[in-house]
Design a protein around this motif. Structure first.
Motif, PDB file in Angstrom:
ATOM      1  N   GLU A 206       9.386  41.651 121.928  1.00 44.52           N
ATOM      2  CA  GLU A 206       9.857  42.282 120.701  1.00 44.52           C
ATOM      3  C   GLU A 206      10.606  41.255 119.850  1.00 44.52           C
ATOM      4  O   GLU A 206      10.988  40.187 120.327  1.00 44.52           O
ATOM      5  CB  GLU A 206      10.774  43.456 121.043  1.00 44.52           C
ATOM      6  N   THR A 207      10.819  41.590 118.589  1.00 44.15           N
ATOM      7  CA  THR A 207      11.578  40.719 117.689  1.00 44.15           C
ATOM      8  C   THR A 207      12.781  41.482 117.145  1.00 44.15           C
ATOM      9  O   THR A 207      12.769  42.718 117.055  1.00 44.15           O
ATOM     10  CB  THR A 207      10.708  40.236 116.515  1.00 44.15           C
ATOM     11  N   ASN A 208      13.822  40.726 116.775  1.00 41.39           N
ATOM     12  CA  ASN A 208      15.006  41.367 116.207  1.00 41.39           C
ATOM     13  C   ASN A 208      14.864  41.503 114.692  1.00 41.39           C
ATOM     14  O   ASN A 208      13.814  41.185 114.117  1.00 41.39           O
ATOM     15  CB  ASN A 208      16.273  40.596 116.587  1.00 41.39           C
ATOM     16  N   GLU A 209      15.924  41.942 114.032  1.00 46.78           N
ATOM     17  CA  GLU A 209      15.872  42.188 112.586  1.00 46.78           C
ATOM     18  C   GLU A 209      15.647  40.920 111.782  1.00 46.78           C
ATOM     19  O   GLU A 209      15.241  40.968 110.620  1.00 46.78           O
ATOM     20  CB  GLU A 209      17.171  42.856 112.136  1.00 46.78           C
ATOM     21  N   TYR A 210      15.901  39.757 112.403  1.00 51.69           N
ATOM     22  CA  TYR A 210      15.701  38.486 111.700  1.00 51.69           C
ATOM     23  C   TYR A 210      14.341  37.857 112.024  1.00 51.69           C
ATOM     24  O   TYR A 210      14.055  36.738 111.610  1.00 51.69           O
ATOM     25  CB  TYR A 210      16.809  37.508 112.072  1.00 51.69           C
ATOM     26  N   GLY A 211      13.520  38.564 112.797  1.00 52.15           N
ATOM     27  CA  GLY A 211      12.194  38.067 113.130  1.00 52.15           C
ATOM     28  C   GLY A 211      12.154  37.143 114.327  1.00 52.15           C
ATOM     29  O   GLY A 211      11.109  36.560 114.626  1.00 52.15           O
ATOM     30  N   ARG A 212      13.270  37.004 115.018  1.00 50.03           N
ATOM     31  CA  ARG A 212      13.305  36.138 116.197  1.00 50.03           C
ATOM     32  C   ARG A 212      12.896  36.919 117.441  1.00 50.03           C
ATOM     33  O   ARG A 212      13.273  38.080 117.607  1.00 50.03           O
ATOM     34  CB  ARG A 212      14.707  35.559 116.388  1.00 50.03           C
ATOM     35  N   LYS A 213      12.142  36.262 118.288  1.00 53.72           N
ATOM     36  CA  LYS A 213      11.685  36.924 119.509  1.00 53.72           C
ATOM     37  C   LYS A 213      12.848  37.149 120.474  1.00 53.72           C
ATOM     38  O   LYS A 213      13.698  36.276 120.651  1.00 53.72           O
ATOM     39  CB  LYS A 213      10.614  36.076 120.202  1.00 53.72           C
ATOM     40  N   LEU A 214      12.862  38.312 121.075  1.00 53.12           N
ATOM     41  CA  LEU A 214      13.857  38.619 122.105  1.00 53.12           C
ATOM     42  C   LEU A 214      13.299  38.122 123.436  1.00 53.12           C
ATOM     43  O   LEU A 214      12.709  38.870 124.215  1.00 53.12           O
ATOM     44  CB  LEU A 214      14.127  40.129 122.140  1.00 53.12           C
ATOM     45  N   ASN A 215      13.487  36.833 123.655  1.00 51.06           N
ATOM     46  CA  ASN A 215      12.827  36.184 124.793  1.00 51.06           C
ATOM     47  C   ASN A 215      13.809  35.732 125.867  1.00 51.06           C
ATOM     48  O   ASN A 215      13.570  34.755 126.568  1.00 51.06           O
ATOM     49  CB  ASN A 215      12.006  34.987 124.312  1.00 51.06           C
ATOM     50  N   GLY A 216      14.904  36.444 125.997  1.00 49.40           N
ATOM     51  CA  GLY A 216      15.879  36.095 127.026  1.00 49.40           C
ATOM     52  C   GLY A 216      15.778  37.005 128.231  1.00 49.40           C
ATOM     53  O   GLY A 216      15.535  38.210 128.107  1.00 49.40           O
ATOM     54  N   GLY A 217      15.934  36.436 129.402  1.00 49.87           N
ATOM     55  CA  GLY A 217      15.949  37.211 130.640  1.00 49.87           C
ATOM     56  C   GLY A 217      17.028  36.681 131.564  1.00 49.87           C
ATOM     57  O   GLY A 217      17.521  35.563 131.378  1.00 49.87           O
ATOM     58  N   ILE A 218      17.425  37.478 132.543  1.00 48.13           N
ATOM     59  CA  ILE A 218      18.439  37.015 133.490  1.00 48.13           C
ATOM     60  C   ILE A 218      17.957  37.213 134.925  1.00 48.13           C
ATOM     61  O   ILE A 218      17.175  38.121 135.215  1.00 48.13           O
ATOM     62  CB  ILE A 218      19.795  37.730 133.306  1.00 48.13           C
ATOM     63  N   THR A 219      18.407  36.313 135.781  1.00 53.44           N
ATOM     64  CA  THR A 219      18.255  36.488 137.223  1.00 53.44           C
ATOM     65  C   THR A 219      19.647  36.579 137.825  1.00 53.44           C
ATOM     66  O   THR A 219      20.543  35.815 137.460  1.00 53.44           O
ATOM     67  CB  THR A 219      17.485  35.317 137.857  1.00 53.44           C
ATOM     68  N   LYS A 220      19.820  37.518 138.722  1.00 54.72           N
ATOM     69  CA  LYS A 220      21.136  37.787 139.311  1.00 54.72           C
ATOM     70  C   LYS A 220      21.345  36.935 140.561  1.00 54.72           C
ATOM     71  O   LYS A 220      20.416  36.738 141.343  1.00 54.72           O
ATOM     72  CB  LYS A 220      21.254  39.270 139.662  1.00 54.72           C
ATOM     73  N   LEU A 221      22.571  36.467 140.742  1.00 51.00           N
ATOM     74  CA  LEU A 221      22.927  35.695 141.934  1.00 51.00           C
ATOM     75  C   LEU A 221      24.243  36.207 142.499  1.00 51.00           C
ATOM     76  O   LEU A 221      25.218  36.394 141.764  1.00 51.00           O
ATOM     77  CB  LEU A 221      23.073  34.203 141.600  1.00 51.00           C
ATOM     78  N   ALA A 222      24.263  36.443 143.793  1.00 52.74           N
ATOM     79  CA  ALA A 222      25.504  36.736 144.517  1.00 52.74           C
ATOM     80  C   ALA A 222      25.417  36.040 145.862  1.00 52.74           C
ATOM     81  O   ALA A 222      24.330  35.925 146.434  1.00 52.74           O
ATOM     82  CB  ALA A 222      25.692  38.239 144.696  1.00 52.74           C
ATOM     83  N   TYR A 223      26.532  35.554 146.337  1.00 45.34           N
ATOM     84  CA  TYR A 223      26.541  34.943 147.662  1.00 45.34           C
ATOM     85  C   TYR A 223      27.833  35.312 148.379  1.00 45.34           C
ATOM     86  O   TYR A 223      28.912  35.352 147.802  1.00 45.34           O
ATOM     87  CB  TYR A 223      26.364  33.422 147.596  1.00 45.34           C
ATOM     88  N   VAL A 224      27.668  35.640 149.640  1.00 41.56           N
ATOM     89  CA  VAL A 224      28.777  36.059 150.494  1.00 41.56           C
ATOM     90  C   VAL A 224      29.230  34.859 151.310  1.00 41.56           C
ATOM     91  O   VAL A 224      28.397  34.118 151.844  1.00 41.56           O
ATOM     92  CB  VAL A 224      28.329  37.198 151.434  1.00 41.56           C
ATOM     93  N   PHE A 225      30.544  34.649 151.412  1.00 35.93           N
ATOM     94  CA  PHE A 225      31.051  33.571 152.264  1.00 35.93           C
ATOM     95  C   PHE A 225      32.381  33.979 152.878  1.00 35.93           C
ATOM     96  O   PHE A 225      33.028  34.936 152.431  1.00 35.93           O
ATOM     97  CB  PHE A 225      31.166  32.251 151.495  1.00 35.93           C
ATOM     98  N   GLU A 226      32.774  33.230 153.904  1.00 36.22           N
ATOM     99  CA  GLU A 226      33.948  33.600 154.693  1.00 36.22           C
ATOM    100  C   GLU A 226      35.190  32.784 154.353  1.00 36.22           C
ATOM    101  O   GLU A 226      36.310  33.267 154.513  1.00 36.22           O
ATOM    102  CB  GLU A 226      33.632  33.435 156.187  1.00 36.22           C
ATOM    103  N   ASP A 227      34.986  31.553 153.905  1.00 36.26           N
ATOM    104  CA  ASP A 227      36.141  30.692 153.639  1.00 36.26           C
ATOM    105  C   ASP A 227      35.667  29.444 152.904  1.00 36.26           C
ATOM    106  O   ASP A 227      34.459  29.238 152.704  1.00 36.26           O
ATOM    107  CB  ASP A 227      36.827  30.300 154.955  1.00 36.26           C
ATOM    108  N   ILE A 228      36.622  28.611 152.505  1.00 38.93           N
ATOM    109  CA  ILE A 228      36.345  27.301 151.913  1.00 38.93           C
ATOM    110  C   ILE A 228      37.063  26.259 152.756  1.00 38.93           C
ATOM    111  O   ILE A 228      38.241  26.422 153.086  1.00 38.93           O
ATOM    112  CB  ILE A 228      36.835  27.223 150.455  1.00 38.93           C
ATOM    113  N   GLU A 229      36.353  25.187 153.115  1.00 37.42           N
ATOM    114  CA  GLU A 229      36.961  24.138 153.922  1.00 37.42           C
ATOM    115  C   GLU A 229      36.439  22.775 153.475  1.00 37.42           C
ATOM    116  O   GLU A 229      35.381  22.691 152.837  1.00 37.42           O
ATOM    117  CB  GLU A 229      36.663  24.351 155.404  1.00 37.42           C
TER     118      GLU A 229
END
Length: 498
Positions: A206-229
């Motif tokens: 799709e395009t927005n009101e200015y004629g630009r393509k809505l070409n953005g997408g996201i990928t989700k990231l989560a990571y579980v950890f116990e501590d930092i050392e």
């Protein structure tokens, strides 16, 4: 197997000795010797695979169980498979059932060898090649993955894309026999933004009101950890302890994503012993809406975004910026939201620019909407750990998916994100390739033949004496060939080179 013995005696061993002789003539050509040796051993490997498969087809034909229920329909129907040793060709027999018919009332036909080997009708490569493709594609590109599929023959980038788009993944974790016990557990979360070529098919953006393509997408990231050392006792670099990654695209909504994360937590840790679970993140909608109601967690705003919005609020203060930043942090750390809003109004009063005032207002709204999360970040509790989500998003996702001029479909981006998750969780690519093998529907009446591998082995033992006789026939020739290149002869070629 006698074909292999014949190949060894008549071709492979003489060729190997010929190459060794050439190397002794020119001892500086070890690299050429290594390359030539690999070519010949790969060729030998292909011969062994082909001969073994053809022999298995012959043994199936001789089985009593086959003769009772199946008759030969076609002989020597050819097939090819791409392996990491190169492409192999073999023939097999098509059988027709004596008792079973299909829906049209015609006798069922089946390649019993294909069933025994677990080969689907359209399978063109073995799992070792698929594993090579996954291993390269997850790190570089479809084109490079195609080139690295085998050392001899590559595949097209379209083939790589097709393989990845139909990927299925096993459960992202295994349930341990004994659950871990920790006082605190941490989950960092963020997303990567990539460019869409299309969503489902070309031309559907799709395009927005200015004629630009809505070409953005996201990928989700989560990571579980116990501590930092520290990485090492005296190192200034740190590492996460007990890290497990989750990364998905649009194929999994936020609720499903977080449900899987907390399913992992429940399966891996004794949650009755955990004092607190912290989620370090930027407060994105998919994060907040996703985990709510799934677990009792404490949300902590990550340092990067907190600092980013504080700087946006104070950028116009010039020489007084440091003082303004200190005052904002003091408000967040130890005062009430009303005190913070008073500081916001003071900052607005230091500029006549409506644009800057709007920027201050927007930044202050972000902090206000994450007020308690910002407080947890600045209170410096020992149990609150630094958030490394920005760096992990780059290494796990952006470095492959969005830092270069790449375009994706929603399907392709989701599969790549999931493959990156599998890779960073130290998944075995060969096991992933084997997981793709669909449960084949065995032709009715073929079970007795296909499942009788023990009968095939018994038949193989019956042919062992014949094989040993074949070996004896070539044994003398092999020894004769070896004797042609005795140590004295090889020393002759080395004479004068030292």
């Amino acid at each position: 197997m006698e074909d292999i013995i014949s190949y060894l005696a008549e071709y492979f061993i003489p060729k190997l000795l010929e190459m060794r002789l050439e190397y002794y003539k020119n001892p500086t050509s070890l690299a050429d010797f290594a390359i030539a040796t690999k070519e010949e051993t790969d060729k030998l490997g292909r011969e062994i695979l082909q001969a073994s498969i053809v022999e298995m087809d012959r043994l199936i034909k001789e089985l009593p169980a086959r003769k009772r229920k199946w008759v030969v329909e076609h002989k020597a129907d050819g097939r090819q498979l791409l392996t990491t040793l190169g492409r192999i060709s073999f023939s097999r027999v098509l059988y027709k059932s004596k008792t079973e018919v299909d829906e049209a009332g015609k006798p069922v036909c089946s390649y019993l060898l294909d069933n025994l080997m677990g080969l689907s009708s359209n399978q063109e490569m073995t799992e070792d090649v698929m594993a090579n493709i996954y291993q390269e594609a997850v790190q570089t590109s479809y084109r490079k993955a195609g080139e690295e599929a085998t050392s001899i023959e590559g595949v097209s980038k379209q083939t790589v894309k097709n393989q990845l788009h139909k990927l299925k993944f096993p459960k992202s974790f295994q349930i341990p026999e004994v659950k871990k016990v920790v006082d605190y557990l941490y989950i960092d979360a963020d997303e990567d933004h990539y460019h869409l070529q299309f969503k489902e098919k070309r031309g559907d953006l799709e395009t927005n009101e200015y004629g630009r393509k809505l070409n953005g997408g996201i990928t989700k990231l989560a990571y579980v950890f116990e501590d930092i050392e520290p990485e090492a006792p005296k190192s200034n670099r740190n590492k996460l302890v007990g890290t497990h990654y989750f990364s998905r695209g649009y194929e999994q909504n936020s609720k499903e994503f977080w449900a899987e994360v907390f399913e992992y937590v429940e399966a891996t840790y004794d949650t009755t012993q955990i004092k607190k679970i912290y989620i370090n993140a930027d407060g994105g909608a998919w994060i907040k809406s996703g985990y709510r109601g799934l677990a009792d967690v404490t949300f902590v705003l990550d340092e990067f975004h907190l600092s980013k919005y504080v700087l946006k609020m104070t950028g116009h203060m010039k020489d007084s910026q440091d003082d303004a930043i200190t005052e904002i942090y003091d408000c967040i750390r130890s005062k009430k939201k009303a005190d913070f809003l008073e500081v916001v109004e003071k900052l607005k009063g230091c500029t006549d620019s409506e644009k800057i005032q709007a920027k201050i207002e927007k930044a202050s709204q972000y902090i206000s909407s994450n007020w308690m999360a910002a407080k947890y970040r600045l209170r410096k509790s020992e149990s609150v750990k630094a958030c490394s989500a920005e760096g992990h998003v780059y290494h796990v996702l952006s470095s492959r998916m969005s830092t270069q001029a790449m375009g994706w479909s929603n399907l392709g981006a989701g599969k790549m994100a999931h493959l990156r998750e599998y890779y960073y969780n130290n998944g075995d690519m060969l096991e992933l390739a084997k997981f793709q093998k669909e449960e084949m529907q065995t032709a009715a009446g073929a079970e007795e033949v296909v499942l009788s591998a023990s009968a095939i082995l018994a038949s193989e033992k019956g042919n062992r004496n014949k094989m040993m006789m074949e070996y004896g026939k070539y044994s003398e020739r092999i020894h004769s060939t070896l004797s042609l290149q005795n140590s004295k002869q090889l020393m002759f070629y080395l004479n004068g080179k030292i």
